[in-house]
Design an enzyme around this catalytic site. Structure first.
Site, short mmCIF file in Angstrom:
data_model
loop_
_atom_site.label_atom_id
_atom_site.label_comp_id
_atom_site.label_asym_id
_atom_site.label_seq_id
_atom_site.Cartn_x
_atom_site.Cartn_y
_atom_site.Cartn_z
N ASN A 284 0.88 -1.17 0.00
CA ASN A 284 0.00 0.00 0.00
C ASN A 284 0.92 1.22 0.00
O ASN A 284 1.50 1.55 1.03
CB ASN A 284 -0.89 -0.03 1.26
CG ASN A 284 -1.66 1.26 1.44
OD1 ASN A 284 -1.76 2.09 0.53
ND2 ASN A 284 -2.22 1.44 2.64
N TRP A 285 1.01 1.86 -1.17
CA TRP A 285 1.94 2.98 -1.28
C TRP A 285 1.40 4.27 -0.68
O TRP A 285 2.09 5.28 -0.63
CB TRP A 285 2.30 3.21 -2.75
CG TRP A 285 3.34 2.27 -3.27
CD1 TRP A 285 3.94 1.25 -2.59
CD2 TRP A 285 3.92 2.26 -4.58
NE1 TRP A 285 4.86 0.61 -3.39
CE2 TRP A 285 4.87 1.21 -4.63
CE3 TRP A 285 3.72 3.03 -5.74
CZ2 TRP A 285 5.61 0.93 -5.77
CZ3 TRP A 285 4.47 2.74 -6.88
CH2 TRP A 285 5.41 1.69 -6.88
N LYS A 286 0.12 4.25 -0.28
CA LYS A 286 -0.50 5.46 0.29
C LYS A 286 -0.25 6.65 -0.64
O LYS A 286 -0.33 6.48 -1.86
CB LYS A 286 0.03 5.69 1.71
CG LYS A 286 -0.08 4.43 2.57
CD LYS A 286 0.13 4.66 4.03
CE LYS A 286 -0.03 3.32 4.76
NZ LYS A 286 -0.02 3.45 6.20
N GLY B 33 2.68 -1.03 4.24
CA GLY B 33 2.88 0.36 3.85
C GLY B 33 4.35 0.64 3.63
O GLY B 33 4.92 0.37 2.56
N SER C 223 3.22 -2.22 10.33
CA SER C 223 4.67 -2.31 10.56
C SER C 223 5.27 -3.67 10.21
O SER C 223 6.12 -4.19 10.94
CB SER C 223 5.01 -1.92 12.01
OG SER C 223 4.68 -0.56 12.24
N GLY D 240 2.46 2.11 10.83
CA GLY D 240 3.44 3.18 10.71
C GLY D 240 4.17 3.52 12.00
O GLY D 240 4.82 4.56 12.10
N GLU E 24 -6.83 4.95 7.78
CA GLU E 24 -6.55 6.37 7.47
C GLU E 24 -7.74 7.02 6.77
O GLU E 24 -8.00 8.20 6.96
CB GLU E 24 -5.26 6.46 6.62
CG GLU E 24 -4.03 6.18 7.48
CD GLU E 24 -2.84 5.62 6.73
OE1 GLU E 24 -2.82 5.65 5.49
OE2 GLU E 24 -1.91 5.11 7.41
N HIS F 202 -9.59 1.47 4.83
CA HIS F 202 -8.32 1.63 5.55
C HIS F 202 -8.53 2.60 6.71
O HIS F 202 -9.29 3.56 6.59
CB HIS F 202 -7.24 2.15 4.60
CG HIS F 202 -5.87 2.09 5.20
ND1 HIS F 202 -5.43 3.02 6.11
CD2 HIS F 202 -4.86 1.20 5.05
CE1 HIS F 202 -4.19 2.70 6.49
NE2 HIS F 202 -3.83 1.60 5.86
N GLU G 179 -5.68 -4.95 10.56
CA GLU G 179 -4.68 -3.92 10.74
C GLU G 179 -4.92 -3.17 12.05
O GLU G 179 -5.68 -2.19 12.08
CB GLU G 179 -4.72 -2.92 9.58
CG GLU G 179 -4.37 -3.51 8.24
CD GLU G 179 -3.68 -2.49 7.35
OE1 GLU G 179 -2.56 -2.76 6.89
OE2 GLU G 179 -4.24 -1.39 7.13
P1 PGA Z 1 2.78 0.20 7.59
O1 PGA Z 1 1.32 0.48 6.95
O2 PGA Z 1 3.26 -1.10 6.99
O3 PGA Z 1 3.62 1.37 7.14
O4 PGA Z 1 2.62 0.13 9.05
C1 PGA Z 1 0.40 -0.56 6.80
C2 PGA Z 1 -0.89 -0.05 6.21
O5 PGA Z 1 -1.28 1.08 6.52
O6 PGA Z 1 -1.55 -0.74 5.43
#
Ligand code: PGA
Length: 254
Positions: A22-24, A238, A217, A184, A111, A109, A178
């Site tokens: 997931n490149w966000k 991510g 993470s 993150g 976010e 997600h 998640e």
């Molecule tokens: P992260 O993000 O691997 O940077 O913790 C995971 C995600 O948000 O899908």
């Protein structure tokens, strides 16, 4: 080990393994092409048992679609609207995604839920639209630190699943567990605990073969341990999906 115990500890051969990046909101088109240069050669030895997916910003979908042609990487988006078209400034529709070869889409997600007002109701609408237009949604669920500390993890996830999955076809679905406190932060959920929660998620589904990923993470040094857990069918990643070498190590987990 006793044969029956061994069978229970082995992943179901029916469940697909999905390793997704997931490149966000990272990478321009030029940067995404640079990534491919480093990443694609490392797929030569990748076992066939796993699906490799990159969920990238909308502006990179077209260029990646052209450059991934003939590779085994599937393309994913990070959002989809519930209508096929309409006056919805800033949104994207299923037909716009499938036209350029997108196969997966992340929905719900944390976010999106936290910063963009996504609710279980709109998550459900987006999931239904994804399936209606021929995409496979990756539904994200998970608890905050506070919810975990107050013992609400199980009930929160159970409620999310109940609301998000109304009228959803569980034959065309991926779920990602998640925990929000792990995203993150570098504070990866303990493998056994992720496995336990994913088992609970599975027990609430009517199709036990839905692939369920862990996300939060995920790092190269942890991937073999995470994937050794019997309930965990892949990862949603991510930060560690942004560098070719680290994402390559994840997809080539042993
Ligand atoms: P992260 O993000 O691997 O940077 O913790 C995971 C995600 O948000 O899908």
């Amino acid at each position: 080990m006793h044969l029956v115990a061994l069978l229970f500890l082995t992943k179901s051969p029916v469940r697909k393994i999905v390793i997704a990046g997931n490149w966000k909101m990272f990478k321009t088109q030029a940067e995404s092409l640079e990534f491919l240069k480093g990443f694609l050669p490392s797929l030569d030895q990748t076992p066939q048992d796993r699906e490799v997916v990159l969920c990238v910003p909308f502006t990179n979908l077209n260029v990646l679609s052209k450059n991934l042609h003939g590779s085994r990487v599937q393309l994913g988006a990070q959002n989809v609207h519930w209508e096929g078209s309409g006056a919805y400034t800033g949104e994207i529709s299923g037909p716009m995604l499938t036209e350029i070869g997108v196969r997966y889409v992340i929905v719900g997600h944390s976010e999106r839920r936290q910063y963009f007002g996504e609710t279980d109701y709109t998550v459900n609408l987006r999931l239904k639209a994804a399936q209606r237009f021929g995409l496979t949604p990756i539904l994200c669920v998970g608890e905050t630190k506070q919810q975990r500390d107050t013992g609400e993890t199980e009930s929160l996830i159970s409620t999310q699943l109940e609301k998000d999955l109304v009228d959803i076809d569980q034959e065309n679905l991926v779920i990602a567990y998640e925990p929000i406190w792990a995203i993150g932060t570098g504070d990866t959920c303990e493998c056994k605990e992720a496995n336990r929660v994913i088992g609970l998620i599975r027990s609430q589904l009517n199709n036990p073969d839905v692939p369920i990923q862990y996300g939060g993470s995920v790092k190269p040094n942890l991937i073999d341990k995470i994937m050794a857990e019997p309930e965990i069918d892949g990862v949603l990643v991510g930060g560690a999906s942004l560098e070719p070498a680290s994402f390559a190590r994840l997809v080539n987990y042993r």
